[in-house]
Design an enzyme around this catalytic site. Structure first.
Site, PDB file in Angstrom:
ATOM      1  N   THR A  70       0.840  -1.193   0.000  1.00  0.00           N
ATOM      2  CA  THR A  70       0.000   0.000   0.000  1.00  0.00           C
ATOM      3  C   THR A  70       0.880   1.250   0.000  1.00  0.00           C
ATOM      4  O   THR A  70       2.064   1.186   0.314  1.00  0.00           O
ATOM      5  CB  THR A  70      -0.965  -0.002   1.200  1.00  0.00           C
ATOM      6  OG1 THR A  70      -0.216  -0.117   2.405  1.00  0.00           O
ATOM      7  CG2 THR A  70      -1.960  -1.153   1.098  1.00  0.00           C
TER       8      THR A  70
ATOM      9  N   VAL B  60       1.465   4.631   1.555  1.00  0.00           N
ATOM     10  CA  VAL B  60       2.310   5.207   2.608  1.00  0.00           C
ATOM     11  C   VAL B  60       3.216   4.136   3.207  1.00  0.00           C
ATOM     12  O   VAL B  60       4.383   4.391   3.526  1.00  0.00           O
ATOM     13  CB  VAL B  60       1.442   5.874   3.700  1.00  0.00           C
ATOM     14  CG1 VAL B  60       2.290   6.357   4.865  1.00  0.00           C
ATOM     15  CG2 VAL B  60       0.648   7.031   3.120  1.00  0.00           C
ATOM     16  N   CYS B  61       2.700   2.915   3.327  1.00  0.00           N
ATOM     17  CA  CYS B  61       3.486   1.815   3.910  1.00  0.00           C
ATOM     18  C   CYS B  61       4.748   1.544   3.088  1.00  0.00           C
ATOM     19  O   CYS B  61       5.833   1.368   3.640  1.00  0.00           O
ATOM     20  CB  CYS B  61       2.636   0.550   3.985  1.00  0.00           C
ATOM     21  SG  CYS B  61       1.102   0.745   4.897  1.00  0.00           S
ATOM     22  N   SER B  62       4.588   1.526   1.767  1.00  0.00           N
ATOM     23  CA  SER B  62       5.715   1.225   0.864  1.00  0.00           C
ATOM     24  C   SER B  62       6.642   2.413   0.651  1.00  0.00           C
ATOM     25  O   SER B  62       7.863   2.255   0.613  1.00  0.00           O
ATOM     26  CB  SER B  62       5.187   0.776  -0.500  1.00  0.00           C
ATOM     27  OG  SER B  62       4.458  -0.414  -0.390  1.00  0.00           O
TER      28      SER B  62
END
Length: 197
Positions: A82, A84-86
């Site tokens: 996803t 922001v996670c990546s």
């Protein structure tokens, strides 16, 4: 009729926001809590290939084993692959791994409500597997125990985790940060937790 429906919709939104605020205020963990006691009988699955899963008989790692006698930085996020996670969350820890080691941290852990095979592929894509330990909370039991679970069905993700971070010393939470909404990246990054150790 349209204005009545609009008011009802706004009321529902407020109720959901109020419920989340109340829930956060009474979360099962905070600074000083024992993360192992808060997650009794919970185990996580270390990121791995399918073949590694088969050869290990689909083994799990008890939470106690992850934290007992160790200094651990752990962060949770809504999901592998996803935005922001990546782009931000994992890189903020990967780029600071040497600083964490210099502060005596035994391991930096990323945990997400994903299966360990998806997490393994994602960790390899981010070239972060050597620096960070990735664990799958495949059924969300870890996050539910900590009251950090979140329904992201509106984003087609289903039950997931809030975005959060913690510094844990021998099972005791010494620093704990939870974002107000999972799309934000203000308090759960690597630089913030580094300043709290």
């Amino acid at each position: 009729m349209a204005s009545v429906l609009a008011r009802a919709k706004r009321t529902c939104r407020l109720s959901a926001a109020a419920t989340m605020a109340i829930r956060r205020a009474f979360a099962s963990v905070s600074v000083g809590s024992d993360i192992v006691s808060a997650t009794p009988n919970v185990a996580l699955q270390k990121a791995r290939t399918w073949d590694e899963g088969v050869s290990s008989n689909f083994s799990t790692t008890p939470v106690k084993e992850i934290f007992q006698g160790k200094k651990v930085v752990i962060f949770g996020l809504p999901g592998a692959y996803t935005g922001v996670c990546s782009a931000q969350h994992v890189p903020s820890y990967k780029s600071n791994i040497e600083k964490f080691k210099a502060k005596g941290i035994d391991s930096v852990i990323c945990v997400s409500v994903n299966d360990p095979y998806v997490l393994n592929g994602w960790a390899e894509k981010l070239q972060a597997k050597e620096a960070i330990e990735f664990y799958g909370d495949f059924d969300g039991s870890f996050h539910k125990s900590l009251e950090l679970d979140l329904d992201l069905s509106a984003a087609l993700l289903g039950p997931r985790s809030q975005r959060w971070s913690a510094y844990v010393d021998d099972g005791k939470i010494k620093a704990f940060n939870v974002e107000k909404v999972p799309s934000e990246f203000k308090v759960s990054g690597g630089e913030v937790i580094l300043g709290q150790i």
